[in-house]
Design a protein around this motif. Structure first.
Motif, short mmCIF file in Angstrom:
data_model
loop_
_atom_site.label_atom_id
_atom_site.label_comp_id
_atom_site.label_asym_id
_atom_site.label_seq_id
_atom_site.Cartn_x
_atom_site.Cartn_y
_atom_site.Cartn_z
N TRP A 1 0.88 -1.34 0.15
CA TRP A 1 0.11 0.02 -0.08
C TRP A 1 0.88 1.31 -0.06
O TRP A 1 0.67 2.33 -0.71
CB TRP A 1 -1.00 0.12 1.22
N MET A 2 1.85 1.27 0.83
CA MET A 2 2.82 2.25 0.76
C MET A 2 3.33 2.72 -0.63
O MET A 2 3.32 3.88 -1.03
CB MET A 2 3.73 2.27 1.88
N GLY B 1 0.96 3.76 -3.03
CA GLY B 1 0.58 5.27 -2.84
C GLY B 1 1.62 6.35 -3.30
O GLY B 1 1.42 7.29 -3.92
N GLY C 1 2.23 5.94 -7.18
CA GLY C 1 0.79 6.40 -7.84
C GLY C 1 1.01 8.06 -7.69
O GLY C 1 0.64 8.86 -8.82
N GLY C 2 1.41 8.70 -6.61
CA GLY C 2 1.43 10.13 -6.44
C GLY C 2 2.62 10.62 -7.43
O GLY C 2 2.15 11.47 -8.11
N ALA D 1 -1.55 8.02 -11.79
CA ALA D 1 -1.64 7.66 -10.26
C ALA D 1 -2.27 6.05 -10.36
O ALA D 1 -1.85 5.43 -9.51
CB ALA D 1 -2.74 8.24 -9.66
N ALA E 1 0.52 3.19 -9.34
CA ALA E 1 0.02 2.54 -8.13
C ALA E 1 0.06 1.05 -8.28
O ALA E 1 0.42 0.05 -7.66
CB ALA E 1 -1.42 2.75 -7.39
#
Length: 220
Positions: free
Chosen positions: A33-34, A37, A40-41, A91, A95
C-alpha cells in the motif's frame, strides 16, 4: 517429562513460526500500500506537470508527442482538463505497477528469512543479507511488467485498427528483431523484452549484492 517438554518446545516453535508468517504477510501488505501510494502520487503528478509544461510552451505543435498517450489513456490530451485526467491515469497506473512489482518480488522474502533463521548470523552479516536483492524474483517481476506492457499496448493499437499507422511503435523493431504492430509481432517482442530485462536484473542484482558484501566485510 522430557517428552512433554519437547512437545511444549515444538508447539511454541510452531506458534512462533505462524506468528512470524502472519507478521511478514502484514508487513508485505503494508509495504504494498505504501509503495502504491508513493508511486501513484509520483506518476500522477508527473503526468500533470508534463501536460502543463507542454501546454504552456507556446510552440506551434504543442504536445504533439504527449498527445499520443491519449491512444492508451481514454480522455487524455494536452489541455487543462486533460492534465487532470492524466493525473488520474498516472496515479492509477503507477500504483498498480508498484503494487504488482512489489508483490511479485516479495515472494522471495520467505527464502531470505529462512536463511536468517537457519544460520547463526552476526549483526554485520545480518545487514548484508537483508540488503541484498534476489535477482531471480526481481527479474521475473520487472520483466513480466515490461513484457506485459508491450503486449497490452501493441494489441490495443491492433484492436483500434491503427497498427499500420503507428510509426512510433514500429520503431521498436530496430531494437527487438521480429517485432511488429501485430499479435504475432507483439508476442515475439514481449519474449525478447522479457529475456533482456531478466538478464539485466540478474546482472544488476549480482553487482549490487557484491558491493553490499564488500562494504559489510563479508565477501561472497
Amino acid at each position: 517429562m522430557s517428552t512433554d517438554s519437547s512437545r511444549s518446545t515444538g508447539s511454541r516453535a510452531s506458534s512462533d513460526e505462524q506468528h512470524n508468517k502472519k507478521l511478514m504477510r502484514a508487513a508485505i501488505k503494508l509495504n504494498t500500500w505504501m509503495l502504491a501510494g508513493v508511486f501513484g502520487g509520483v506518476f500522477g503528478l508527473s503526468m500533470l506537470l508534463m501536460t502543463y509544461l507542454s501546454l504552456f510552451r507556446g510552440l506551434p505543435k504543442t504536445g504533439q508527442y504527449l498527445n499520443l498517450l491519449g491512444v492508451f489513456l481514454p480522455g487524455y490530451e494536452v489541455s487543462h482538463a486533460g492534465a487532470w485526467i492524466g493525473l488520474f491515469w498516472g496515479a492509477l497506473i503507477g500504483a498498480f505497477l508498484a503494487a504488482m512489482l512489489y508483490r511479485l518480488y516479495a515472494r522471495g522474502l520467505g527464502s531470505q528469512i529462512e536463511r536468517l533463521q537457519s544460520a547463526d548470523i552476526s549483526s554485520r552479516k545480518l545487514t548484508s543479507v537483508t540488503m541484498q536483492f534476489d535477482g531471480k524474483y526481481l527479474g521475473f517481476a520487472l520483466a513480466a511488467i515490461v513484457a506485459g506492457g508491450l503486449l497490452v499496448t501493441t494489441n490495443w493499437l491492433v484492436l483500434r485498427g491503427t497498427g499500420d499507422e503507428s510509426v512510433h511503435a514500429m520503431l521498436l523493431a530496430n531494437y527487438l528483431p521480429g517485432y511488429s504492430v501485430s499479435l504475432v509481432g507483439s508476442l515475439i517482442g514481449a519474449v525478447e523484452l522479457f529475456a533482456v530485462t531478466f538478464v539485466i536484473c540478474l546482472l544488476f542484482s549480482w553487482i549490487y549484492n557484491a558491493v553490499v558484501s564488500l562494504r559489510s566485510g563479508d565477501p561472497q
